[in-house]
Scaffold this active site. Structure first.
Site, PDB file in Angstrom:
ATOM      1  N   ASN A 171       0.862  -1.187   0.000  1.00 54.37           N
ATOM      2  CA  ASN A 171       0.000   0.000   0.000  1.00 54.37           C
ATOM      3  C   ASN A 171       0.889   1.224   0.000  1.00 54.37           C
ATOM      4  O   ASN A 171       1.997   1.183   0.541  1.00 54.37           O
ATOM      5  CB  ASN A 171      -0.821   0.051   1.301  1.00 54.37           C
ATOM      6  N   LYS A 181     -16.622   1.585   9.293  1.00 54.10           N
ATOM      7  CA  LYS A 181     -15.457   0.793   9.742  1.00 54.10           C
ATOM      8  C   LYS A 181     -15.375   0.780  11.257  1.00 54.10           C
ATOM      9  O   LYS A 181     -15.083  -0.233  11.885  1.00 54.10           O
ATOM     10  CB  LYS A 181     -14.164   1.412   9.200  1.00 54.10           C
TER      11      LYS A 181
HETATM   12  O1  C5P Z   1      -7.834  -0.978   5.628  1.00 49.70           O
HETATM   13  P1  C5P Z   1      -8.927  -0.318   6.448  1.00 49.70           P
HETATM   14  O2  C5P Z   1      -9.397   0.963   5.875  1.00 49.70           O
HETATM   15  O3  C5P Z   1     -10.020  -1.261   6.876  1.00 49.70           O
HETATM   16  O4  C5P Z   1      -8.171   0.124   7.786  1.00 49.70           O
HETATM   17  C1  C5P Z   1      -8.874   0.617   8.908  1.00 49.70           C
HETATM   18  C2  C5P Z   1      -8.097   0.322  10.139  1.00 49.70           C
HETATM   19  O5  C5P Z   1      -7.894  -1.081  10.281  1.00 49.70           O
HETATM   20  C3  C5P Z   1      -6.714   0.947  10.220  1.00 49.70           C
HETATM   21  O6  C5P Z   1      -6.525   1.381  11.552  1.00 49.70           O
HETATM   22  C4  C5P Z   1      -5.767  -0.188   9.876  1.00 49.70           C
HETATM   23  O7  C5P Z   1      -4.524  -0.047  10.544  1.00 49.70           O
HETATM   24  C5  C5P Z   1      -6.517  -1.398  10.400  1.00 49.70           C
HETATM   25  N1  C5P Z   1      -6.292  -2.637   9.631  1.00 49.70           N
HETATM   26  C6  C5P Z   1      -5.680  -3.724  10.235  1.00 49.70           C
HETATM   27  N2  C5P Z   1      -5.507  -4.890   9.532  1.00 49.70           N
HETATM   28  C7  C5P Z   1      -5.933  -4.982   8.261  1.00 49.70           C
HETATM   29  C8  C5P Z   1      -6.558  -3.885   7.631  1.00 49.70           C
HETATM   30  C9  C5P Z   1      -6.708  -2.717   8.339  1.00 49.70           C
HETATM   31  O8  C5P Z   1      -5.281  -3.623  11.392  1.00 49.70           O
HETATM   32  N3  C5P Z   1      -5.748  -6.116   7.612  1.00 49.70           N
END
Ligand code: C5P
Length: 404
Positions: free
Chosen positions: A212, A339
């Site tokens: 990413n 979220k």
């Molecule tokens: O990727 P996303 O938008 O869902 O991320 C939201 C939160 O979830 C962020 O705080 C990110 O660090 C966390 N996250 C995580 N593990 C993942 C995807 C996201 O801890 N596989």
């Protein structure tokens, strides 16, 4: 600022050459009013912009300007001044002075006493926007941050040269407030804080992978702000080109699975978990230890979902206070709030991906059970400090009333 709120604090106020030196006079007035004992030190160029007599009248003490100043009986001003001070604040700090600090030069009283100090150093940059944006200045600022120097500002706006942009010194009242925060109560004293930062990298073969876009700047800023707030900080970091503050435990990882393993290792006695990492949502279902050979044909890559580290932490039987981040490209608040609810988080910081990735600044919208709180655009460390204040408040409330 009307009440005396910093009685007995001893501050060396350093002025270097810049139009913003006039604001330092007002800053001295505000800090004196707040009970701070100020010793002003000016470089030669500073005295071209504001007279020593002004600072002397405001602080009630002779202003020191020379390494060999006769006002210091043993000729050791560069040592003595910092030994008797709780902090040194350089405001305004010119690009030239910042470069000197970054390289450890000591050819005048102010730079020598900064180098010889054994107290914290705070620096308020003030310069033309192009000087601020110049890669050399940014490298010097990064060096100072890594050396533990607190950088206050700069702000953005109209400049004395007629241009508009970043580089304006913060206003006197903003600097006085920063000094108050610096010497204020340590909001996370005694707390253990776990922060994840940066991207994860999911290998496809020996040389290729999925990742990413993430510089790690926000996560590192959160870790730094938590250290400043007195917390014991563990930073689990994906691959980034940043130097973490020395006063924390760093665990370097590459993939999401490694990040999850590191979080599992650390989480049991953590009070607060701030998940800033941009974790890759998927990884390749199969990987090769060799470099896959190129053919002229289409190939298909099968992806499998990565574990959600934050969701794992938030659904533990006794979870720490969990804070999420969301970088969105559209419908910021709806997507971020969805979220927050899905992951059962008491707090989530949302921002626009296009505004924040790789940038030095960001605007944040904090979403919690009481609604939304906008943190207007500011450097990431400033935002991280604001976020830490909000976390400390909610965490304290949660401890008193139990999780909602
Ligand atoms: O990727 P996303 O938008 O869902 O991320 C939201 C939160 O979830 C962020 O705080 C990110 O660090 C966390 N996250 C995580 N593990 C993942 C995807 C996201 O801890 N596989």
């Amino acid at each position: 600022m009307t009440d005396t709120f910093l009685p007995g604090i001893k501050l060396v106020l350093g002025l270097t050459g810049g139009v913003a030196a006039y604001k330092a006079a007002e800053l001295a007035r505000l800090l004196m009013h707040a009970g701070v004992d100020i010793q002003a030190v000016m470089t030669r160029s500073a005295s071209k912009f504001v007279g020593t007599a002004t600072l002397q009248a405001l602080t009630g003490k002779p202003v020191l300007t020379e390494l060999w100043d006769e006002a210091i009986p043993n000729g050791m001003a560069h040592i003595d001044l910092s030994r008797n001070a709780d902090a040194i604040l350089v405001a305004p700090a010119s690009a030239d002075f910042i470069a000197k600090l970054a390289h450890g030069l000591a050819d005048d009283l102010l730079s020598a006493l900064c180098l010889a100090r054994d107290c914290p150093l705070l620096v308020a940059p003030a310069m033309n926007r192009q000087m601020w944006e110049n890669a050399a200045t940014q490298r010097n600022i990064d060096t100072l941050r890594c050396d533990g120097v607190t950088i206050l500002g700069p702000g953005s706006g109209a400049q004395a040269c007629g241009e508009t942009g970043m580089g304006r010194m913060l206003e006197a009242h903003e600097l006085a407030a920063s000094v108050r925060v610096f010497f204020g109560p340590r909001l996370l004293q005694g707390k253990r804080v776990l922060v994840t930062a940066g991207p994860t990298y999911e290998a496809i073969d020996a040389v290729r992978g999925i990742t990413n876009l993430s510089s790690g700047k926000m996560g590192y800023a959160v870790a730094r702000a938590a250290v400043e707030a007195g917390a014991d900080v563990i930073l689990v970091s994906g691959p980034v080109c940043l130097t973490p503050p020395s006063a924390l435990k760093l665990v370097s990882v590459t993939s999401a699975e490694e990040m999850l393993a590191a979080v599992k290792d650390q989480i049991s006695d953590v009070d607060i978990f701030v998940s800033v990492a941009a974790v890759a949502d998927y990884r390749a279902k199969t990987t090769s230890g060799q470099k896959t050979k190129k053919t002229g044909n289409n190939i298909t890559l099968e992806l499998t979902p990565n574990p959600d580290i934050l969701e794992y932490a938030a659904s533990l039987p006794q979870p720490p206070f969990c804070v999420g981040f969301a970088a969105e490209t559209e419908n910021l608040e709806e997507n971020a709030e969805a979220k927050r609810r899905k992951k059962k988080l008491p707090l989530l910081a949302a921002n626009f991906a296009q505004d924040t990735i790789g940038s030095e600044e960001c605007e944040l919208t904090l979403l919690d059970d009481s609604g939304k709180h906008l943190l207007p655009k500011a450097p990431k460390l400033v935002q991280a400090r604001r976020l830490v204040q909000h976390i400390a408040l909610l965490h304290e409330k949660n401890n008193l009333t139990g999780p909602c």
